[in-house]
Structures are given as C-alpha cells and as structure tokens.
Scaffold this motif. Sequence first.
Motif, PDB file in Angstrom:
ATOM      1  N   LEU A   1       9.981   1.707  -1.946  1.00 34.89           N
ATOM      2  CA  LEU A   1       8.589   1.270  -2.027  1.00 34.89           C
ATOM      3  C   LEU A   1       8.317   0.508  -3.319  1.00 34.89           C
ATOM      4  CD1 LEU A   1       6.543   4.177  -0.423  1.00 34.89           C
ATOM      5  CD2 LEU A   1       6.185   1.744   0.015  1.00 34.89           C
ATOM      6  N   ALA A   2       9.219   0.608  -4.282  1.00 35.44           N
ATOM      7  CA  ALA A   2       9.104  -0.182  -5.508  1.00 35.44           C
ATOM      8  C   ALA A   2       9.458  -1.644  -5.256  1.00 35.44           C
ATOM      9  CB  ALA A   2      10.010   0.395  -6.595  1.00 35.44           C
ATOM     10  N   HIS A   3       9.987  -1.955  -4.063  1.00 36.54           N
ATOM     11  CA  HIS A   3      10.317  -3.324  -3.662  1.00 36.54           C
ATOM     12  C   HIS A   3       9.154  -3.855  -2.831  1.00 36.54           C
ATOM     13  CE1 HIS A   3      12.355  -6.721  -1.825  1.00 36.54           C
ATOM     14  NE2 HIS A   3      13.432  -6.496  -2.559  1.00 36.54           N
ATOM     15  N   ILE A   4       8.725  -5.073  -3.095  1.00 33.93           N
ATOM     16  CA  ILE A   4       7.546  -5.630  -2.440  1.00 33.93           C
ATOM     17  C   ILE A   4       7.719  -5.719  -0.922  1.00 33.93           C
ATOM     18  CG2 ILE A   4       8.269  -8.058  -2.696  1.00 33.93           C
ATOM     19  CD1 ILE A   4       4.678  -6.610  -3.062  1.00 33.93           C
ATOM     20  N   LEU A   5       8.959  -5.880  -0.434  1.00 32.44           N
ATOM     21  CA  LEU A   5       9.201  -5.959   1.011  1.00 32.44           C
ATOM     22  C   LEU A   5       8.713  -4.705   1.714  1.00 32.44           C
ATOM     23  CD1 LEU A   5      10.517  -7.164   3.592  1.00 32.44           C
ATOM     24  CD2 LEU A   5      12.687  -6.192   2.834  1.00 32.44           C
ATOM     25  N   GLU A   6       9.079  -3.531   1.191  1.00 33.49           N
ATOM     26  CA  GLU A   6       8.708  -2.273   1.842  1.00 33.49           C
ATOM     27  C   GLU A   6       7.220  -1.973   1.686  1.00 33.49           C
ATOM     28  OE1 GLU A   6       9.131   1.174   4.092  1.00 33.49           O
ATOM     29  OE2 GLU A   6      10.495  -0.511   3.825  1.00 33.49           O
ATOM     30  N   LEU A   7       6.682  -2.182   0.489  1.00 33.43           N
ATOM     31  CA  LEU A   7       5.265  -1.901   0.266  1.00 33.43           C
ATOM     32  C   LEU A   7       4.394  -2.761   1.182  1.00 33.43           C
ATOM     33  CD1 LEU A   7       3.085  -0.412  -1.339  1.00 33.43           C
ATOM     34  CD2 LEU A   7       3.186  -2.240  -3.044  1.00 33.43           C
ATOM     35  N   ASP A   8       4.703  -4.043   1.258  1.00 33.28           N
ATOM     36  CA  ASP A   8       3.938  -4.938   2.136  1.00 33.28           C
ATOM     37  C   ASP A   8       4.079  -4.550   3.603  1.00 33.28           C
ATOM     38  OD1 ASP A   8       2.739  -6.500   0.288  1.00 33.28           O
ATOM     39  OD2 ASP A   8       4.054  -8.213   0.488  1.00 33.28           O
ATOM     40  N   ALA A   9       5.311  -4.207   4.007  1.00 32.49           N
ATOM     41  CA  ALA A   9       5.557  -3.872   5.412  1.00 32.49           C
ATOM     42  C   ALA A   9       4.724  -2.659   5.835  1.00 32.49           C
ATOM     43  CB  ALA A   9       7.041  -3.612   5.641  1.00 32.49           C
ATOM     44  N   GLU A  10       4.699  -1.624   4.992  1.00 35.85           N
ATOM     45  CA  GLU A  10       3.953  -0.413   5.337  1.00 35.85           C
ATOM     46  C   GLU A  10       2.450  -0.678   5.371  1.00 35.85           C
ATOM     47  OE1 GLU A  10       5.058   3.111   3.215  1.00 35.85           O
ATOM     48  OE2 GLU A  10       7.201   2.682   3.347  1.00 35.85           O
ATOM     49  N   LEU A  11       1.933  -1.382   4.355  1.00 36.42           N
ATOM     50  CA  LEU A  11       0.500  -1.665   4.321  1.00 36.42           C
ATOM     51  C   LEU A  11       0.090  -2.580   5.475  1.00 36.42           C
ATOM     52  CD1 LEU A  11      -0.085  -2.156   0.478  1.00 36.42           C
ATOM     53  CD2 LEU A  11      -0.772  -0.202   1.875  1.00 36.42           C
ATOM     54  N   THR A  12       0.940  -3.557   5.806  1.00 34.68           N
ATOM     55  CA  THR A  12       0.639  -4.458   6.926  1.00 34.68           C
ATOM     56  C   THR A  12       0.560  -3.679   8.235  1.00 34.68           C
ATOM     57  OG1 THR A  12       1.731  -6.321   5.828  1.00 34.68           O
ATOM     58  CG2 THR A  12       1.423  -6.497   8.200  1.00 34.68           C
ATOM     59  N   CYS A  13       1.504  -2.757   8.449  1.00 30.12           N
ATOM     60  CA  CYS A  13       1.479  -1.940   9.675  1.00 30.12           C
ATOM     61  C   CYS A  13       0.192  -1.117   9.750  1.00 30.12           C
ATOM     62  CB  CYS A  13       2.693  -1.015   9.710  1.00 30.12           C
ATOM     63  SG  CYS A  13       4.237  -1.864  10.089  1.00 30.12           S
ATOM     64  N   MET A  14      -0.249  -0.609   8.592  1.00 28.09           N
ATOM     65  CA  MET A  14      -1.452   0.227   8.590  1.00 28.09           C
ATOM     66  C   MET A  14      -2.719  -0.589   8.869  1.00 28.09           C
ATOM     67  SD  MET A  14      -0.095   2.630   5.523  1.00 28.09           S
ATOM     68  CE  MET A  14      -1.619   3.295   4.988  1.00 28.09           C
TER      69      MET A  14
END
Length: 731
Positions: free
Chosen positions: A339-352
């Motif tokens: 989650l410290a990587h922008i790819l994962e943080l963005d992916a999770e927030l986008t899904c939400m």
Amino acid sequence: MKRKTSVYDSSKDKTLKQLVKGESPLWIRIVMSILRIWFFIYDCLNYLPYQLFNSPTEKLRKSERVKAKWVDERDGPIRNIDGHASESFPGKDTIDKVWRHCVELYDESPCLGTRQLIEVIEDQQPGGRIFEKWHLGEYTWQSYREVENQVGRLASGFKDLADEEKSAKVVIFADTRADWLISALACFRANVTIVTVYATLGEEAIAHAINETEATTIVTTSELLSKIVTLGKKCPTLKSLVYFQQVNAKAAAPDLAPFREQFKHVLSLNGLLTRNKEILKESTAVKSDIALIMYTSGTTGQPKGVILSHENVVASLCGQGHGVGIIGNTDTYIGYLPLAHILELDAELTCMTRGAKVGYSSPLTLHDRASKIQKGTHGDCHALRPTLMAAVPAIMDRIFKAVSEEVAASPRFMQELFKLNYERKRARYLEGYCSPFLDRIVFKKIRRLLGGKLKGVLSGGAPLNAETQRFMNICMCCPVVQGYGLTETCGAACVADINDMSTGTVGPPVRCSDIALREWPEGGYSPFNDPPQGEILISGENVSLGYWKQPEKTAEDFIMYKGKRYFATGDIGQKRDDGSLLVIDRKKDLVKLQHGEYVSLAKVECALLNCPIVDNICVYGSGLEDSVVALVVPNQKHLEKIAEEEGVDSKDLKTMCEHPKVVAAFKKQLDAHSTKSKLSRVEIPSAIHLCPEVWAPDTGLLTEALKLKRKPIQNAYQSTLDNLYKSLKKN
C-alpha cells in the motif's frame, strides 16, 4: 477505421515453440488432426449464434475504435476521446469527501475483508532453519459503515496527537492490511499528512524519510517493531508510536519497554481508537492540502518524497475509475501489493468509489503454492475468488513460467493437446470470438490458480512482455491490460481499454491527464515521425506538486512546455492511430556503445526475462565498449538440468554458476532465445555472469515493485562487470 482481418500463424508463436519442441509421433499428429476437424464442425454449428448474440465484428470494432486524439498540433497534448474530467463525484474534491460519499452510497455493503489465521505450523528445514506455514480460514468483512465508524474515532485520536505538535505528519511503516487503509483514511479526515515507506526497508532508510519530513508519529505493526528498536533516538521529531495488533494472536506479545523510553506516547490501534471519545465526522482539508508524501522505490538513486495533494488523488481516482471501466459494486478486489506503492493505494480506493469490496492478502499467501501456505490447505485466491486484481510484471512472468514449465514437463500427448487448444483459442480471440468450451474444459485448472473468477487484471509498475500478456489473457480467460504512470502522476496516466485485444499498449491517457510527446533529437524521436514518437510528458490535476525539500530536482522534472505544466517522465512513447500509447524506450536506459549504436537495456531485459532458464537479468553497457554484457540470476531447476547435461555432478548453486561448461551452455541457450526474440547483434549480451545470489527488495537490488535498481546492482557487481569485458578482450 478500416478493420483488419486477423490472420494467426501458429508457426510464429514463440510461446508454443517453447512449450513443445521437435516433431511428434504419427499417432499424436493423427489425433490432433481429428480434433482440428471437430473444431471446424463446431465453428460451423455455432457461426449463426455467435453472429447474433456475441458478434465478433462488434468486438473488433470496440477494440480498434479511436480512444484519444491530438487536441491541436502533433507536438501538443493527446487527450481522451471522452474529454477531460478530474472528479468522480462533482464537488467531492478531497479524499475524505469522496470516502464519505462512498459510505452514503454503499452503507452496509461489505468493504474490507481479512482472512482468519487458524494455525501457524513451524516447518524445520534440513539445515535447521524454521519456516512458518499458515493454515487460514474464511474472510471476515467490515461494511462501509463499520469502516467509517473506525475512521471517525481514529481521526480524533490522530488529531489529538497532531495538536500536540506543529506541522504533524504520520509515517506509515506497515504491511498491506485493512488497518493500513483505515489509518490512512483517518489521517485524511484529521487533515494530517501521511508519509509512506515500504515495510521491507531497513531502519536507516526509514530514519531518512522521517528526518527529511520531520514526521511526529509512526504507525507500524507488532511484527515490525524489532526493525525500529532505536528509531526514536535517530529521529528527534518522533513523539508517538502506534502499532497494529499481531496477526498471530498466539505469538508472544512484543516488548514495549524500549519504545516507552523513546516515545511520549506508545499506543495500540485499539488504544488510539479509545483515546478521544469524540467522533470526527468531517475534515478541514481543502484540495490543495498535502495528503501524502510518498517515497519512490528509488530505481536510480536515493528515494524521493513525492508530494501528493488531495486534488492529485481525487483526480487520479476519477481517471482510473473511468479508464478501467468494468468495476462494479458486485466485484471483489484482492489487495496484496504494498500500500506504500501508489499502484495499490489507487487500485483499492478506485474500487471503493465503485462499491467493490477489497480482500487482503500477501505475496506469501496469495495462492495454493505460495511459500507460507500449509500443504493441503488453500491460498487467499481460492478463499476470496477475486474478480479483479492488480499485478506487477515480475509476478505475471512467474505465473507464465510456472504454467509453461508444468506443460513442458507433461507427457508429449498432453503438450500437443495444450498447444492445439492454446493456438485455437488465440486465433479465435484475435478474430473476435470467445471460446467457452475451452475455457470450461482446458483452461479451468490454470484459471483456478488465481481463484477462477477473474474478469480483469491490470498490470503496472513496469513494461509487461507482450508474450506474457497474451499467454495470461488466454490462460486466465479474462482481459489482461497494462496501465502506465508514476508516483509523480499519482498512479496511472494511461490505462489500456478493456476491449482492446492487442498487446503491448498502455492505452490512451486517462480523463484527468493530457500527454504530449516531446522531441528528443539525440535518440531520433519526434512527434512528427511516422508513427509519432517522443518523450512522454504528462499534465493534469493528478500531477504532483513536486519533491519534498528538493527544489532543484523538482525544477528539473516538472517543466513548462507549450504554456502548460508537465511532468517529464524520461520514457519514450509512440502513439498509435487509435490514440493509445506504446512505451518503447527510456532515456536513462539507453546506452550509446563505442561505435555509436544505441541499445535499450530495458528492451533487451524484457525479451530475455521470458526465457525459461532466466529468473532475473540486468543488462549493462559502457560507452567505452562495443557490446553489452549481462548479470543473470538463473532458474535453479533449469540450471541443474544444464549442469547434468554437461557432466557436472554438483547441485550446489554457486558451483554450477561458476563452472565454465555450465556458463557456456547457459549462454548458448540464452543466445538462441535472443535470436528468436529478434534482438540485433549489438543487443545480444557478449558475455554473462551467473549470480547465485537471489535479488530481492531486502537486498537493495530490487524495488518493492520488483524493478531493477541499476545503480546499486552496478555498484555491487562492478568488478564482475569489469572482468566480463576483460575476458572479451582476451578472446
């Protein structure tokens, strides 16, 4: 656009040649011919239903439709055909406003899921080393409303800690889990800036990020406390420590005494939840406030703190939500990347933002064969059955090689059967047809590796080999698309269209971004070439404010071009007729050899990584030499086979890597793969060194996204590289 007829020639498919070599016995060829006749009859019987209910013509039209266009001139911006936009929900211009809107929309729907740990088994190896094996149960879920209740209470706690200090910042040093994201949402609510660092970093690297940002609170896990025992002494601004509870409830409780001596406050997450009875319901943040200082993975040197505002993140969620397009409120996303990587943080927030649920995992428990899964039990994909996932190319390459090796090790008849079914599905796919029969009968077992329900995979972080992309596309029975972006652009600036059946493209610009191609004369790239090419420049509300406390580097990378502010990526892009981009080169990865030839190191590595005998590779070139050389981490199973064929008895990895006969035979196979991959003479490594050491993020040679850190690798192996060139001169 005129539609091109898809013509598939299996004789040119390198994947199939890799799986099945040599001529088959006559009886196998007869059986395969009968099956081909059966497929032909099957096609004839299903021609009309396909045309009526699943039109291949319509699929090809969607694949080839124009997705982006020049706004004005060729050296100006390229924009998504659907126009520019920067907010998913009009007026919701901070992360907290977006989140609270999602809670109102999805309320009691499941939001975040964590898998229960039933038992930890200690597996002792012959050398005495002990590995943990986990037996995991079902996922338990928190609804959007339940997560919101925690966010409000934690926000009050973080605000309390922040009010004691000026310019308070919270550094999150933890593995990916629900507590990470909930803590982040609470900080966004409290208008406290988050500093992200990777969980695999050592204490010195963490101290650098904390001291540079003057963070006042560190949030971590019980399991990582042993890595930061003296951190409080090295970082005078740190006053508070908040830790997540242990995943293994039966493990010994951590010793907190050393931390109580260094920190004013030492609190568990539950302790912070009850620190203030007030529930903070709204944020004071505005869109220009700093939400994150996200430290890059540092492929070219010391990690840089990228400043991301609320506006950057909100725009990114808007662009990516539109770009992916298939996310809905019935979907399940599996979160396992950092989650410290922008790819994962963005992916999770986008899904939400689309009402999907996020189930947490880790690379060590992702699938049944993962290293931490107890034999006879199932990995997280089996339990969660995700419909969506993000991946980095290194993970996709591993899956590709694992399936390839399993097929290659099967009886000849099964190899030929797989080849026939693979080439049939690929040909039909390129013509716009689906293959439900083959999906259910042939590819079902492979699809089950990742749960069996995937409807889309997004690859990011580095270029994905075209062969790997097509192989995953066919075997996982779902679209596998690439995205392109950087921490400096708050994640994806491009996402390939889910309907695009081609490989290699990273897609059109997302709606929040405009992209320009800047001429680079030295490399021969220009937007006025045919096709248009140039350095990729990205503008839009998602582009970072710059680097923390690095004004000179900020001025170098964030530039004014044609009257607009852009981030200069250093990557070379090429525009297709449909507006999609291909990333074809990188300025920093281009090496000019002694006689003036340019070699793209990344291009060579991408081609050779697909070779079964290679686990990892770093290609190196010098302007004083007329060829490139390579450092190769070999695949141990294939290396043992080569050693056996060369009459070398030892199975010791170091011994095999140093044996001249093994190295020569290995290079011969690598050269053959290079030729098949159509690498030119100067692109094929003239000499190689086999590395018995495994490259990993904790060795400092790879980033968290498993990309090469060129400079650290060069520093670690400089004498080896020098010796490779010396050996060439002797010969």
